[in-house]
Design an enzyme around this catalytic site. Sequence first.
Site, PDB file in Angstrom:
ATOM      1  N   CYS A  95     -29.389  41.931 -52.718  1.00 36.63           N
ATOM      2  CA  CYS A  95     -28.696  40.800 -52.136  1.00 36.63           C
ATOM      3  C   CYS A  95     -28.796  41.104 -50.386  1.00 36.63           C
ATOM      4  O   CYS A  95     -29.719  40.955 -50.080  1.00 36.63           O
ATOM      5  CB  CYS A  95     -27.214  40.604 -52.448  1.00 36.63           C
ATOM      6  SG  CYS A  95     -26.473  38.847 -52.078  1.00 36.63           S
ATOM      7  N   HIS A 179     -27.751  39.904 -58.617  1.00 33.18           N
ATOM      8  CA  HIS A 179     -27.022  41.114 -58.869  1.00 33.18           C
ATOM      9  C   HIS A 179     -26.962  41.386 -60.396  1.00 33.18           C
ATOM     10  O   HIS A 179     -26.521  41.101 -61.354  1.00 33.18           O
ATOM     11  CB  HIS A 179     -25.689  40.819 -58.663  1.00 33.18           C
ATOM     12  CG  HIS A 179     -25.426  40.413 -57.230  1.00 33.18           C
ATOM     13  ND1 HIS A 179     -24.901  41.512 -56.285  1.00 33.18           N
ATOM     14  CD2 HIS A 179     -25.321  39.350 -56.352  1.00 33.18           C
ATOM     15  CE1 HIS A 179     -25.045  41.012 -55.154  1.00 33.18           C
ATOM     16  NE2 HIS A 179     -25.087  39.492 -55.228  1.00 33.18           N
ATOM     17  N   GLU A 181     -26.462  44.801 -60.652  1.00 29.01           N
ATOM     18  CA  GLU A 181     -25.789  45.925 -60.700  1.00 29.01           C
ATOM     19  C   GLU A 181     -24.225  45.626 -61.291  1.00 29.01           C
ATOM     20  O   GLU A 181     -23.417  46.814 -61.303  1.00 29.01           O
ATOM     21  CB  GLU A 181     -25.629  46.523 -59.047  1.00 29.01           C
ATOM     22  CG  GLU A 181     -24.688  45.991 -58.386  1.00 29.01           C
ATOM     23  CD  GLU A 181     -25.120  44.595 -57.864  1.00 29.01           C
ATOM     24  OE1 GLU A 181     -24.465  44.124 -56.891  1.00 29.01           O
ATOM     25  OE2 GLU A 181     -26.287  43.985 -58.095  1.00 29.01           O
TER      26      GLU A 181
END
Length: 249
Positions: A95, A179, A181
């Site tokens: 990001c 994302h 993660e």
Amino acid sequence: MTETSKPYVLIVQHASWERPGNIQESLEEAGIPTRIITIATEKKPDLPAPEEYCGVVLMGGPMGALDFEEYPGLKAEQKIVKAAVQVQKPVLGVCLGHQIIAAALGGKVKKGKEAEIGFGHIDRVNRHDFAPMDSAGMTVLHWHNDVVTAPEGATVIAKSDATKVQAFAYGSAVGLQYHLEVTPTLMEQWLEQPEMVKGLKKSHMKKIREDFHEYESALHRIADTTFSAFAARCASYARVLMEEAVAAD
């Protein structure tokens, strides 16, 4: 080089809630130590020596990648990226981190036509080992307003309808606008964080939570593949650093 001085992966964090999650999990499984620093507000941050770390991870955050006046440390982060790529040290950006990498390597960062927040489909543009995905693309978690143009010479890996560069690779660096993660714990923390949900309707937040439960298994599988590959590259670079340290003794 002793075990205590074993090369680590340097993780640059920009907000307390934007943690490495699945990235750190993959690094730990590979036996690679990590060090987390936060330098965005520091004009002259005290940075570790490059020979100490075998990879770099730049996390997300609420600021813009070019907000140097309020966050002068972002300039230092760009320098870290440039130096790492010059020596083929693995770099991963998520990001905001993706945007910092793009800016550091000659790309541009600008406001997108619309915010992408929630789950949406991305299409694969080019196959690349740094960000593996099926030819049909995949549904991922988005949480951004800014977008990038890829640096000259970069390989664009994925796009969405609203964002032309969802992932790109340049040398040893890879940027992911989305994302992978995020763990279940992080997801709940994000939805409880005022700065993350500012302006979102409760129905939107409810949809994000429901979609996360639906796609979590598939996302974790892709995250494991992506971040394990990054960890493997970091492990290889760690061996190089350790060999150089032994030769220098």
